[in-house]
Design a protein around this motif. Structure first.
Motif, PDB file in Angstrom:
ATOM      1  N   MET A   1       0.667  -1.147  -0.017  1.00 45.24           N
ATOM      2  CA  MET A   1       0.141  -0.022   0.108  1.00 45.24           C
ATOM      3  C   MET A   1       0.821   1.297  -0.218  1.00 45.24           C
ATOM      4  N   LYS A   2       0.618   2.155  -0.855  1.00 47.07           N
ATOM      5  CA  LYS A   2       1.194   3.450  -0.960  1.00 47.07           C
ATOM      6  C   LYS A   2       0.753   4.432   0.141  1.00 47.07           C
ATOM      7  N   THR A   3       1.801   5.347   0.602  1.00 48.70           N
ATOM      8  CA  THR A   3       1.315   6.198   1.748  1.00 48.70           C
ATOM      9  C   THR A   3       0.488   7.606   0.922  1.00 48.70           C
ATOM     10  N   ILE A   4      -0.483   8.042   1.437  1.00 47.19           N
ATOM     11  CA  ILE A   4      -1.043   9.190   0.949  1.00 47.19           C
ATOM     12  C   ILE A   4      -0.896  10.311   1.728  1.00 47.19           C
ATOM     13  N   GLY A   5      -0.467  11.355   1.140  1.00 49.30           N
ATOM     14  CA  GLY A   5      -0.068  12.593   1.782  1.00 49.30           C
ATOM     15  C   GLY A   5      -1.380  13.672   1.386  1.00 49.30           C
ATOM     16  N   LEU A   6      -1.987  14.114   2.340  1.00 48.53           N
ATOM     17  CA  LEU A   6      -3.154  14.934   2.611  1.00 48.53           C
ATOM     18  C   LEU A   6      -2.761  16.375   3.200  1.00 48.53           C
ATOM     19  N   LEU A   7      -2.841  17.278   2.178  1.00 54.77           N
ATOM     20  CA  LEU A   7      -2.561  18.841   2.547  1.00 54.77           C
ATOM     21  C   LEU A   7      -3.705  19.267   3.043  1.00 54.77           C
ATOM     22  N   GLY A   8      -4.325  19.385   4.310  1.00 58.00           N
ATOM     23  CA  GLY A   8      -5.779  19.921   4.625  1.00 58.00           C
ATOM     24  C   GLY A   8      -5.681  21.068   5.521  1.00 58.00           C
ATOM     25  N   GLY A   9      -6.878  21.137   6.325  1.00 58.16           N
ATOM     26  CA  GLY A   9      -7.171  22.263   7.153  1.00 58.16           C
ATOM     27  C   GLY A   9      -7.944  23.545   6.585  1.00 58.16           C
ATOM     28  N   MET A  10      -8.491  23.094   5.343  1.00 59.30           N
ATOM     29  CA  MET A  10      -8.875  24.301   4.474  1.00 59.30           C
ATOM     30  C   MET A  10     -10.377  23.879   3.773  1.00 59.30           C
ATOM     31  N   SER A  11     -11.188  23.714   4.804  1.00 57.23           N
ATOM     32  CA  SER A  11     -11.318  23.810   6.195  1.00 57.23           C
ATOM     33  C   SER A  11     -10.763  22.418   6.852  1.00 57.23           C
ATOM     34  N   TRP A  12     -10.572  22.197   8.099  1.00 51.39           N
ATOM     35  CA  TRP A  12     -10.581  20.967   8.758  1.00 51.39           C
ATOM     36  C   TRP A  12     -11.762  20.125   8.781  1.00 51.39           C
ATOM     37  N   GLU A  13     -13.087  20.786   8.633  1.00 49.88           N
ATOM     38  CA  GLU A  13     -14.125  19.950   8.427  1.00 49.88           C
ATOM     39  C   GLU A  13     -14.135  19.120   7.231  1.00 49.88           C
ATOM     40  N   SER A  14     -13.757  19.568   6.208  1.00 49.01           N
ATOM     41  CA  SER A  14     -13.578  18.649   5.040  1.00 49.01           C
ATOM     42  C   SER A  14     -12.456  17.562   5.138  1.00 49.01           C
ATOM     43  N   THR A  15     -11.422  18.081   5.575  1.00 47.73           N
ATOM     44  CA  THR A  15     -10.284  17.235   5.910  1.00 47.73           C
ATOM     45  C   THR A  15     -10.607  15.948   6.627  1.00 47.73           C
ATOM     46  N   ALA A  16     -11.354  16.243   7.680  1.00 46.01           N
ATOM     47  CA  ALA A  16     -11.832  14.991   8.665  1.00 46.01           C
ATOM     48  C   ALA A  16     -12.565  14.138   7.795  1.00 46.01           C
ATOM     49  N   LEU A  17     -13.530  14.725   6.620  1.00 47.53           N
ATOM     50  CA  LEU A  17     -13.989  13.713   5.797  1.00 47.53           C
ATOM     51  C   LEU A  17     -13.292  13.019   4.798  1.00 47.53           C
ATOM     52  N   TYR A  18     -12.185  13.637   4.499  1.00 46.91           N
ATOM     53  CA  TYR A  18     -11.138  13.173   3.559  1.00 46.91           C
ATOM     54  C   TYR A  18     -10.699  11.844   4.388  1.00 46.91           C
ATOM     55  N   TYR A  19     -10.236  11.934   5.469  1.00 47.91           N
ATOM     56  CA  TYR A  19      -9.618  10.968   6.276  1.00 47.91           C
ATOM     57  C   TYR A  19     -10.623   9.695   6.504  1.00 47.91           C
ATOM     58  N   LYS A  20     -11.702  10.010   6.705  1.00 47.54           N
ATOM     59  CA  LYS A  20     -12.867   8.981   7.053  1.00 47.54           C
ATOM     60  C   LYS A  20     -13.272   8.178   5.929  1.00 47.54           C
ATOM     61  N   GLN A  21     -13.554   9.101   4.800  1.00 50.37           N
ATOM     62  CA  GLN A  21     -13.765   8.374   3.512  1.00 50.37           C
ATOM     63  C   GLN A  21     -12.744   7.337   2.882  1.00 50.37           C
ATOM     64  N   ILE A  22     -11.501   7.774   2.857  1.00 52.75           N
ATOM     65  CA  ILE A  22     -10.308   7.016   2.522  1.00 52.75           C
ATOM     66  C   ILE A  22     -10.322   5.868   3.494  1.00 52.75           C
ATOM     67  N   ASN A  23     -10.294   6.071   4.657  1.00 53.21           N
ATOM     68  CA  ASN A  23     -10.206   4.578   5.512  1.00 53.21           C
ATOM     69  C   ASN A  23     -11.582   3.887   5.301  1.00 53.21           C
ATOM     70  N   GLU A  24     -12.499   4.368   5.241  1.00 50.42           N
ATOM     71  CA  GLU A  24     -13.542   3.546   4.970  1.00 50.42           C
ATOM     72  C   GLU A  24     -13.695   2.830   3.636  1.00 50.42           C
ATOM     73  N   GLU A  25     -13.118   3.438   2.619  1.00 57.62           N
ATOM     74  CA  GLU A  25     -12.922   2.828   1.547  1.00 57.62           C
ATOM     75  C   GLU A  25     -11.752   1.746   1.331  1.00 57.62           C
ATOM     76  N   ILE A  26     -11.007   2.033   2.095  1.00 57.08           N
ATOM     77  CA  ILE A  26      -9.838   0.909   2.300  1.00 57.08           C
ATOM     78  C   ILE A  26     -10.311  -0.558   3.270  1.00 57.08           C
ATOM     79  N   LYS A  27     -11.272  -0.228   4.031  1.00 57.69           N
ATOM     80  CA  LYS A  27     -11.755  -0.962   4.788  1.00 57.69           C
ATOM     81  C   LYS A  27     -12.580  -1.904   3.850  1.00 57.69           C
ATOM     82  N   ASN A  28     -13.465  -1.420   3.056  1.00 59.17           N
ATOM     83  CA  ASN A  28     -14.553  -1.978   2.285  1.00 59.17           C
ATOM     84  C   ASN A  28     -13.717  -3.062   1.223  1.00 59.17           C
TER      85      ASN A  28
END
Length: 230
Positions: A1-28
């Motif tokens: 598995m490659k390592t994903i780099g996320l440049l976030g905080g713009m806003s942190w609200e959507s960055t949290a969605l990125y982290y959640k959706q990426i991990n849910e897709e990996i789990k799926n």
């Protein structure tokens, strides 16, 4: 598995969605206790927002370039900038790093092409809707016509993003306004709508309208997983 780099905080609200959706897709896809290998660098959005609204884009590019370089040093294999608007400065950032930036407009346009969408409406910040860095990339590189709202509606969309969604505030009144604007775009020939700000998916979903919606946050996150598992 490659390592994903996320440049976030713009806003942190959507960055949290990125982290959640990426991990849910990996789990799926992988099951069990699998989760994504992710490096997150989160900037202070207040600083970025002030520079945006005073047209100091070179300074925003400097801040994000430093963040991107730190992500690269932390051994990410590729980079996602977790905001549509700041893709305006992707060219300045990309020349300063050696890992690829996965462009959110490209990822979205590929899905539109796959679905044979020829004309699409775009919602986002005023910068994204009015300037060419996003619209032209989709129209010129993928042959998809991009429609944007009128000036009054652009102001409404922009205000809701910065004064509500970026603060985690969800108002039914604002949802109704967005749906009305979507209706106008459809009347003008849009076959679907790009939710071209990473916070808009907090307000509008497929449960709210029969119009086909393309959530750039989810599309970008899934593209990250595709590349991480490639």
């Amino acid at each position: 598995m490659k390592t994903i780099g996320l440049l976030g905080g713009m806003s942190w609200e959507s960055t949290a969605l990125y982290y959640k959706q990426i991990n849910e897709e990996i789990k799926n896809r992988l099951g069990s206790l699998h989760s994504a290998k992710v490096i997150i660098y989160s900037v202070d959005f207040d600083e970025i927002e002030k520079l945006q609204h005073t047209e100091q884009w070179n300074k925003t590019a400097d801040i994000l370039t430093t963040a991107a370089q730190n992500i690269e040093k932390a051994s990410a294999d590729f980079l996602l900038i977790c905001t549509n608007t700041m893709h305006k400065v992707v060219p300045q950032i990309q020349i300063k790093i050696n890992i690829p930036i996965i462009h959110i407009a490209d990822a979205t346009a590929k899905v539109l092409q796959k679905d044979n969408i020829k004309k699409v409406g775009l919602l986002g910040t005023a910068f994204t809707m009015k300037e060419d860095f996003y619209k032209n990339r989709i129209s010129e590189n993928f042959g998809i016509e991009v429609l944007v709202p009128n000036e009054e509606d652009i102001k409404i969309i922009h205000k809701v993003i910065y004064e509500e969604l970026c603060l985690g505030i969800i108002k039914e009144e604002s949802r109704k306004k967005y749906l009305k604007i979507i209706g106008k775009l459809v009347s003008n020939g849009a076959e679907a709508i790009i939710l071209g700000c990473t916070e808009i998916c907090m307000l509008i979903s497929s449960n709210d309208t029969d119009v086909k919606l393309y959530d750039t946050t989810k599309i970008h996150a899934i593209e990250a997983v595709n590349l991480a598992l490639d």
